[in-house]
Scaffold this motif. Structure first.
Motif, PDB file in Angstrom:
ATOM      1  N   LYS A   1       0.882  -1.279   0.063  1.00  0.00           N
ATOM      2  CA  LYS A   1       0.253   0.061   0.002  1.00  0.00           C
ATOM      3  C   LYS A   1       0.873   1.324   0.066  1.00  0.00           C
ATOM      4  CE  LYS A   1      -4.467   1.160   2.084  1.00  0.00           C
ATOM      5  NZ  LYS A   1      -5.106   0.997   0.895  1.00  0.00           N
ATOM      6  N   ARG A   2       0.512   2.249  -0.664  1.00  0.00           N
ATOM      7  CA  ARG A   2       1.233   3.474  -0.813  1.00  0.00           C
ATOM      8  C   ARG A   2       1.139   4.096   0.736  1.00  0.00           C
ATOM      9  NH1 ARG A   2       0.076   7.120  -5.607  1.00  0.00           N
ATOM     10  NH2 ARG A   2       0.935   5.408  -6.722  1.00  0.00           N
ATOM     11  N   ASP A   3       2.083   4.494   1.092  1.00  0.00           N
ATOM     12  CA  ASP A   3       2.162   5.320   2.392  1.00  0.00           C
ATOM     13  C   ASP A   3       2.489   6.818   2.185  1.00  0.00           C
ATOM     14  OD1 ASP A   3       4.776   5.488   2.209  1.00  0.00           O
ATOM     15  OD2 ASP A   3       5.579   4.223   3.378  1.00  0.00           O
ATOM     16  N   ARG A   4       2.426   7.545   3.225  1.00  0.00           N
ATOM     17  CA  ARG A   4       2.417   8.895   3.009  1.00  0.00           C
ATOM     18  C   ARG A   4       3.839   9.522   2.401  1.00  0.00           C
ATOM     19  NH1 ARG A   4       0.440  10.132   9.279  1.00  0.00           N
ATOM     20  NH2 ARG A   4      -1.777   9.591   8.677  1.00  0.00           N
ATOM     21  N   SER A   5       4.863   8.625   2.393  1.00  0.00           N
ATOM     22  CA  SER A   5       6.141   9.006   1.595  1.00  0.00           C
ATOM     23  C   SER A   5       6.139   9.193  -0.132  1.00  0.00           C
ATOM     24  CB  SER A   5       7.519   8.287   1.949  1.00  0.00           C
ATOM     25  OG  SER A   5       7.254   6.703   1.394  1.00  0.00           O
ATOM     26  N   GLY A   6       4.802   8.205  -0.484  1.00  0.00           N
ATOM     27  CA  GLY A   6       4.495   8.194  -1.796  1.00  0.00           C
ATOM     28  C   GLY A   6       5.201   6.690  -2.205  1.00  0.00           C
ATOM     29  N   GLN A   7       5.862   6.113  -1.322  1.00  0.00           N
ATOM     30  CA  GLN A   7       6.275   4.782  -1.928  1.00  0.00           C
ATOM     31  C   GLN A   7       5.372   3.455  -1.544  1.00  0.00           C
ATOM     32  OE1 GLN A   7      10.438   5.093  -0.510  1.00  0.00           O
ATOM     33  NE2 GLN A   7      10.807   4.947  -2.603  1.00  0.00           N
ATOM     34  N   PHE A   8       5.431   2.527  -1.968  1.00  0.00           N
ATOM     35  CA  PHE A   8       4.626   1.519  -1.677  1.00  0.00           C
ATOM     36  C   PHE A   8       5.554   0.725  -0.460  1.00  0.00           C
ATOM     37  CE2 PHE A   8       2.413   1.746  -5.777  1.00  0.00           C
ATOM     38  CZ  PHE A   8       1.388   1.812  -5.335  1.00  0.00           C
ATOM     39  N   ALA A   9       4.785   0.155   0.570  1.00  0.00           N
ATOM     40  CA  ALA A   9       5.170  -0.303   1.723  1.00  0.00           C
ATOM     41  C   ALA A   9       4.247  -1.709   1.906  1.00  0.00           C
ATOM     42  CB  ALA A   9       5.221   0.456   3.017  1.00  0.00           C
ATOM     43  N   LEU A  10       5.067  -2.602   2.552  1.00  0.00           N
ATOM     44  CA  LEU A  10       4.215  -4.103   2.518  1.00  0.00           C
ATOM     45  C   LEU A  10       3.167  -3.777   3.574  1.00  0.00           C
ATOM     46  CD1 LEU A  10       3.995  -7.061   1.767  1.00  0.00           C
ATOM     47  CD2 LEU A  10       5.993  -7.667   3.679  1.00  0.00           C
ATOM     48  N   LEU A  11       2.118  -4.105   3.582  1.00  0.00           N
ATOM     49  CA  LEU A  11       1.023  -4.133   4.538  1.00  0.00           C
ATOM     50  C   LEU A  11       0.814  -5.663   5.026  1.00  0.00           C
ATOM     51  CD1 LEU A  11      -1.439  -2.866   5.896  1.00  0.00           C
ATOM     52  CD2 LEU A  11      -2.855  -3.326   4.001  1.00  0.00           C
ATOM     53  N   LYS A  12       0.540  -6.574   4.227  1.00  0.00           N
ATOM     54  CA  LYS A  12       0.681  -7.906   4.879  1.00  0.00           C
ATOM     55  C   LYS A  12       0.763  -9.096   3.927  1.00  0.00           C
ATOM     56  CE  LYS A  12      -2.862 -10.421   7.515  1.00  0.00           C
ATOM     57  NZ  LYS A  12      -4.226 -10.754   8.194  1.00  0.00           N
ATOM     58  N   THR A  13       1.272 -10.018   4.414  1.00  0.00           N
ATOM     59  CA  THR A  13       1.489 -11.482   3.371  1.00  0.00           C
ATOM     60  C   THR A  13       0.472 -12.439   3.941  1.00  0.00           C
ATOM     61  OG1 THR A  13       3.962 -10.860   3.469  1.00  0.00           O
ATOM     62  CG2 THR A  13       3.117 -13.184   2.833  1.00  0.00           C
ATOM     63  N   TYR A  14      -0.054 -12.858   2.933  1.00  0.00           N
ATOM     64  CA  TYR A  14      -1.109 -13.953   3.136  1.00  0.00           C
ATOM     65  C   TYR A  14      -0.641 -15.201   2.614  1.00  0.00           C
ATOM     66  CZ  TYR A  14      -4.441 -10.002   3.790  1.00  0.00           C
ATOM     67  OH  TYR A  14      -4.837  -8.813   4.374  1.00  0.00           O
ATOM     68  N   PRO A  15      -0.793 -16.517   3.320  1.00  0.00           N
ATOM     69  CA  PRO A  15      -0.444 -17.685   2.969  1.00  0.00           C
ATOM     70  C   PRO A  15      -1.524 -18.205   1.811  1.00  0.00           C
ATOM     71  CG  PRO A  15      -1.335 -17.745   4.987  1.00  0.00           C
ATOM     72  CD  PRO A  15      -1.227 -16.453   4.860  1.00  0.00           C
ATOM     73  N   MET A  16      -1.138 -18.711   0.773  1.00  0.00           N
ATOM     74  CA  MET A  16      -2.172 -19.200  -0.229  1.00  0.00           C
ATOM     75  C   MET A  16      -2.473 -20.841   0.125  1.00  0.00           C
ATOM     76  SD  MET A  16      -1.473 -17.744  -4.075  1.00  0.00           S
ATOM     77  CE  MET A  16       0.231 -18.286  -4.140  1.00  0.00           C
ATOM     78  N   CYS A  17      -3.577 -21.215   0.015  1.00  0.00           N
ATOM     79  CA  CYS A  17      -3.936 -22.332   0.434  1.00  0.00           C
ATOM     80  C   CYS A  17      -3.921 -23.493  -0.809  1.00  0.00           C
ATOM     81  CB  CYS A  17      -5.385 -22.546   0.961  1.00  0.00           C
ATOM     82  SG  CYS A  17      -5.556 -24.224   1.901  1.00  0.00           S
ATOM     83  N   ARG A  18      -3.721 -22.969  -2.139  1.00  0.00           N
ATOM     84  CA  ARG A  18      -3.969 -23.780  -3.207  1.00  0.00           C
ATOM     85  C   ARG A  18      -3.473 -22.913  -4.291  1.00  0.00           C
ATOM     86  NH1 ARG A  18      -2.083 -27.896  -5.022  1.00  0.00           N
ATOM     87  NH2 ARG A  18      -3.169 -29.684  -5.430  1.00  0.00           N
ATOM     88  N   TRP A  19      -2.662 -23.559  -5.205  1.00  0.00           N
ATOM     89  CA  TRP A  19      -2.489 -22.819  -6.595  1.00  0.00           C
ATOM     90  C   TRP A  19      -2.262 -24.208  -7.479  1.00  0.00           C
ATOM     91  CZ3 TRP A  19       1.954 -23.800  -9.099  1.00  0.00           C
ATOM     92  CH2 TRP A  19       3.278 -24.069  -8.277  1.00  0.00           C
ATOM     93  N   SER A  20      -2.803 -24.157  -8.530  1.00  0.00           N
ATOM     94  CA  SER A  20      -2.713 -25.627  -9.425  1.00  0.00           C
ATOM     95  C   SER A  20      -1.571 -25.230 -10.622  1.00  0.00           C
ATOM     96  CB  SER A  20      -3.931 -25.710 -10.144  1.00  0.00           C
ATOM     97  OG  SER A  20      -4.393 -24.670 -11.073  1.00  0.00           O
ATOM     98  N   GLY A  21      -1.450 -26.309 -11.235  1.00  0.00           N
ATOM     99  CA  GLY A  21      -0.340 -26.411 -12.414  1.00  0.00           C
ATOM    100  C   GLY A  21       1.075 -26.616 -11.869  1.00  0.00           C
ATOM    101  N   LYS A  22       2.070 -26.197 -12.645  1.00  0.00           N
ATOM    102  CA  LYS A  22       3.279 -25.945 -12.447  1.00  0.00           C
ATOM    103  C   LYS A  22       3.827 -24.659 -12.380  1.00  0.00           C
ATOM    104  CE  LYS A  22       3.717 -30.939 -14.638  1.00  0.00           C
ATOM    105  NZ  LYS A  22       3.421 -31.221 -13.436  1.00  0.00           N
ATOM    106  N   LEU A  23       5.225 -24.489 -11.933  1.00  0.00           N
ATOM    107  CA  LEU A  23       5.812 -23.169 -12.366  1.00  0.00           C
ATOM    108  C   LEU A  23       5.909 -22.896 -13.870  1.00  0.00           C
ATOM    109  CD1 LEU A  23       8.764 -23.088  -9.798  1.00  0.00           C
ATOM    110  CD2 LEU A  23       6.514 -22.420  -9.418  1.00  0.00           C
ATOM    111  N   GLY A  24       5.530 -21.615 -14.400  1.00  0.00           N
ATOM    112  CA  GLY A  24       5.456 -21.283 -15.632  1.00  0.00           C
ATOM    113  C   GLY A  24       4.110 -20.640 -16.080  1.00  0.00           C
ATOM    114  N   PRO A  25       4.339 -20.026 -17.051  1.00  0.00           N
ATOM    115  CA  PRO A  25       2.939 -19.309 -17.517  1.00  0.00           C
ATOM    116  C   PRO A  25       1.637 -19.942 -18.129  1.00  0.00           C
ATOM    117  CG  PRO A  25       4.635 -19.124 -19.353  1.00  0.00           C
ATOM    118  CD  PRO A  25       5.076 -19.816 -18.266  1.00  0.00           C
ATOM    119  N   LYS A  26       0.462 -19.556 -18.004  1.00  0.00           N
ATOM    120  CA  LYS A  26      -0.784 -20.338 -18.526  1.00  0.00           C
ATOM    121  C   LYS A  26      -0.584 -19.909 -19.858  1.00  0.00           C
ATOM    122  CE  LYS A  26      -5.699 -20.813 -18.115  1.00  0.00           C
ATOM    123  NZ  LYS A  26      -5.497 -22.220 -17.904  1.00  0.00           N
TER     124      LYS A  26
END
Length: 328
Positions: free
Chosen positions: A63-88
């Protein structure tokens, strides 16, 4: 009916019972997250940026903070994604996408079958020009994926609320950067023999810009690839498949030094034999915190913990075969 379901889940100890099943799309940002925004000098209406990492099974909200730069707000664990590494690249390949996407208010789905969701906008302009097929690739709740990124109902409810308020605050669309892994020198060296390595090197340029500057890279397309922060003679390229026109300005020298340092570090690891070998995925991944619960308590318990309606876990045996286990 919604109250009955909520009370039943409360009795069962489900972690998602904080959710309002009748007003899910209008739920406010949780008080704890608002407090974190305040602590980090962020406004609820300030612009956001999302980064997704398959190998680590994590989604970050910046999220952009008052300095005008983006700062990390929160990291969420993903429960599931499918396929392999690589583009769709095609409909039905089960691949979760990789690339740069932009999500506007019309792409938020308050009526998703997986609690709440937002559409990534796959295929983007470059992918469409390359002939890639598929549609409705989402970030959504529950723990089931067939080309999407599943975060649990509780996780997607928070992300949805944060995104909704940023879009209401005037951000036309928020950028989503979807990567195969955190694009460190170590990970690049590890995957140096993958057929997608050239594509990932392209993605890394956008990754490095954000890592160094903490600002959103401007994304263009030409020469069958992404180009970032470039100003071209004659304006932005209209055809992603055509050769890139002459650039008015070059890369940011600070970003270029970061990229070059990573390249040298990668080469050093390969030459001295310290680069790790890449693992192959059976079908997607799962964050270690959810995999531990799946191993310990079984798929029914995990389904109750990740979805108000207990959506079944997709391909639990494949999730347990994820090579990036907590023991690695």
């Amino acid at each position: 009916m919604g109250v009955v379901v909520l009370l039943a889940l409360l009795a069962s100890g489900c972690v998602s019972t904080v959710l309002d099943v009748d007003n899910k799309a209008s739920q406010p940002i949780p008080a704890a997250l608002l407090a974190e925004m305040s602590r980090k000098s962020m406004s609820p209406s300030a612009p956001i940026l999302v980064r997704i990492f398959k190998q680590e099974s994590e989604l970050e909200i910046w999220k952009r903070d008052r300095s005008g730069q983006f700062a990390l707000l929160k990291t969420y664990p993903m429960c599931r994604w499918s396929g392999k590494l690589g583009p769709k690249t095609r409909e039905g390949d089960r691949q979760a996408p990789e690339g740069f996407y932009h999500v506007n208010a019309g792409m938020l789905n308050p009526n998703s079958q997986y609690y709440l969701s937002f559409n990534l906008g796959y295929p983007n302009r470059l992918e469409a020009a390359l002939g890639y097929t598929g549609e409705a690739l989402m970030v959504h709740g529950a723990c089931s994926s067939s080309g999407c990124f599943a975060l649990t109902d509780e996780g997607v409810a928070e992300i949805y609320a944060v995104a909704r308020e940023a879009l209401r605050g005037g951000q036309p669309a928020f950028q989503v950067q979807a990567f195969p892994f955190r694009m460190t020198a170590q990970n690049m060296a590890k995957h140096r023999d993958d057929p997608n390595f050239s594509f990932w090197t392209d993605l890394k340029r956008g990754y490095d810009i954000f890592e160094v500057t903490r600002r959103q890279p401007r994304v263009s397309h030409c020469g069958r690839r992404y180009v970032f922060d470039m100003e071209f003679q004659g304006g932005e390229p209209r055809d992603p498949l055509a050769a890139c026109p002459p650039a008015v300005k070059g890369d940011d020298p600070v970003v270029a030094r970061r990229t070059e340092a990573d390249l040298l570090a990668m080469q050093s690891m390969v030459e001295n034999g310290t680069a790790l070998s890449a693992h192959a995925y059976v079908d997607g991944g799962m964050h270690p915190s959810f995999r531990s619960l799946l191993e310990r308590s079984g798929e029914q318990t995990l389904a109750k913990r990740t979805s108000l309606s207990s959506v079944p876990i997709s391909r639990p045996s494949a999730a347990l075969a994820d090579p990036h286990s907590p023991r690695e």
